[in-house]
Design a protein around this motif. Structure first.
Motif, PDB file in Angstrom:
ATOM      1  N   GLY B 126       0.824  -1.211   0.000  1.00  0.00           N
ATOM      2  CA  GLY B 126       0.000   0.000   0.000  1.00  0.00           C
ATOM      3  C   GLY B 126       0.859   1.261   0.000  1.00  0.00           C
ATOM      4  N   ALA B 127       1.891   1.250   0.853  1.00  0.00           N
ATOM      5  CA  ALA B 127       2.774   2.421   0.960  1.00  0.00           C
ATOM      6  C   ALA B 127       3.538   2.629  -0.347  1.00  0.00           C
ATOM      7  N   ARG B 129       2.653   1.658  -3.332  1.00  0.00           N
ATOM      8  CA  ARG B 129       1.755   2.056  -4.409  1.00  0.00           C
ATOM      9  C   ARG B 129       1.512   3.581  -4.394  1.00  0.00           C
ATOM     10  N   LYS B 130       1.426   4.145  -3.169  1.00  0.00           N
ATOM     11  CA  LYS B 130       1.244   5.596  -3.036  1.00  0.00           C
ATOM     12  C   LYS B 130       2.421   6.342  -3.654  1.00  0.00           C
ATOM     13  N   ASP B 131       3.636   5.905  -3.268  1.00  0.00           N
ATOM     14  CA  ASP B 131       4.832   6.562  -3.789  1.00  0.00           C
ATOM     15  C   ASP B 131       4.979   6.322  -5.289  1.00  0.00           C
ATOM     16  N   TRP B 132       4.625   5.113  -5.699  1.00  0.00           N
ATOM     17  CA  TRP B 132       4.691   4.777  -7.128  1.00  0.00           C
ATOM     18  C   TRP B 132       3.776   5.710  -7.920  1.00  0.00           C
ATOM     19  N   ALA B 133       2.616   6.024  -7.370  1.00  0.00           N
ATOM     20  CA  ALA B 133       1.669   6.927  -8.032  1.00  0.00           C
ATOM     21  C   ALA B 133       2.280   8.321  -8.169  1.00  0.00           C
ATOM     22  N   ARG B 134       3.023   8.734  -7.118  1.00  0.00           N
ATOM     23  CA  ARG B 134       3.698  10.047  -7.181  1.00  0.00           C
ATOM     24  C   ARG B 134       4.731  10.045  -8.294  1.00  0.00           C
TER      25      ARG B 134
END
Lengths: 125, 261
Positions: B126-127, B129-134
């Motif tokens: 989850g963590a 994926r957030k950074d990957w989205a950034r």
């Protein structure tokens, strides 16, 4: 919320304990029949009792009646989780003042539903 | 063990009784009292003889049953003392309790071990994926990207390791179900013993019934123990065939709500 789980089978206590933990109740204690449960209830400041019916020593039904006759324990919410499925037993438990009745085998959803209902009712009072 | 059928002697006695009764009436009506008294004596002697026979037979059958069930010469373990079939059955059932309990605990141990692993993988994914989205939105500075690069590498390595440990736990959960085969075999043995005992008891009761008949004993059932009100019965095995039990949580809820719950 301090909860006492009473069942003579350690595996069933463990199942109930795990399900309660998943529901966010982590302060749980265990006893293996009514006789060991009573002194814990008398002194332990428990908020909630989950008990089996059929146990050696003192049954859950006798524990229920004993609690209701005890000025200190008469209002503690009691949930029965048991294999006992005779209609007259369920009626007897209701008349003795049980707050919820679950027949085994049961699911996590049923346990959650009954616990929610018990506390919803207590808040209304 | 087959017990002898107890029927023949009784029918013989019944035959004699029937025959003698009409003879007795005849003798009494014709005023031959001395013959009548002798006949009564003969009937009585015959009754006693048959009673002794039946009691003897019952005693022998009882003795046979006791011998049969109490001595189970330890074929499997000749070193141990002779063990009664009953004690053996008790041990076997205790073994079933122990095996099922161990299996339940092993299974729950492995689930308790696995659940946090799955939780951790979910949180890390989850963590990331957030950074990957950034990163995808090109909001990431180069040094942050280098950090993400390292974390993805760690995550992949850890996922590989943790998946191994999860599948190991799953395999152990499967293996823990092996009790079913063993307890099944033990239970089949106990079931056949119970059936054997039941058959023998029925035979004994039949024989005792013959003794009762000849001796004229009747039994009063009124002192038979009444089942205690609301006595626990345990799981209902034949819920479909019974009207006094509920068949599930829905029926419990219906019953309770009909009581105003």
């Amino acid at each position: 919320m301090k909860i006492l789980i009473v069942d003579d089978f350690s595996t069933m206590r463990r199942i109930v304990k795990n399900l309660l933990r998943d529901l966010g109740f982590t302060n749980t204690h265990e006893a293996d029949d009514g006789l060991t449960a009573l002194p814990m209830l008398e002194t332990g400041n428990f908020d909630f009792l989950v008990t089996d019916w059929n146990m050696p020593g003192m049954t859950g039904f006798d524990l229920l009646k004993t609690c209701r006759a005890d000025p200190k324990l008469k209002d503690i919410p009691i949930l029965m989780v048991t294999a006992e499925a005779k209609r007259e037993q369920i009626v007897a438990a209701a008349q003795a003042g049980v707050n919820g009745y679950i027949v085994k085998p049961f699911t996590a959803a049923v346990l959650k539903e009954k616990i929610d209902k018990i506390f919803e009712r207590l808040e209304q009072k | 063990m087959a017990l002898n059928s107890p029927g023949e002697q009784t029918s013989e006695f019944e035959q004699i009784l029937k025959e003698s009764t009409s003879e007795l009436i005849q003798k009494v009506e014709s005023g031959n009292l001395s013959d009548a008294v002798n006949l009564i004596q003969r009937i009585n002697d015959e009754r006693n003889r048959n009673l002794y026979l039946e009691v003897g037979r019952l005693t022998r059958a009882l003795h046979d049953a006791i011998t049969n069930f109490h001595i189970d010469v330890g074929v499997a373990s000749p070193a141990t003392e002779e063990m009664s079939k009953m004690a053996n059955a008790t041990d076997r059932l205790n073994y079933v309790i122990k095996m099922t309990q161990d299996a339940a605990n092993q299974t729950m141990d492995k689930v308790d071990e696995s659940a946090p692993v799955a939780d951790r993988l979910r949180d890390q994914a989850g963590a990331l994926r957030k950074d990957w989205a950034r990163l995808v939105r090109r909001e990431m500075k180069p040094e942050e990207f280098r950090e993400l690069y390292r974390r993805i590498d760690d995550f992949l390595r850890e996922t590989e390791e943790q998946s191994d440990s999860l599948s190991g736990n799953f395999n152990e959960i499967i293996l823990a179900q092996g009790y079913q085969d063993l307890t099944g075999q033990v239970l089949v043995k106990v079931i056949s013993l119970v059936q054997e005992i039941e058959e023998n008891l029925v035979n004994l009761v039949c024989m005792a019934g013959q003794v009762d008949k000849i001796s004229g004993i009747t039994h009063d059932d009124s002192d038979r123990e009444k089942p205690e009100a609301h006595a626990p019965e345990g799981p209902i095995i034949n819920a479909e065939e019974r009207v006094d039990v509920v068949s599930g949580q829905d029926e419990v809820d219906d019953l309770l709500s009909s009581l105003g719950f």
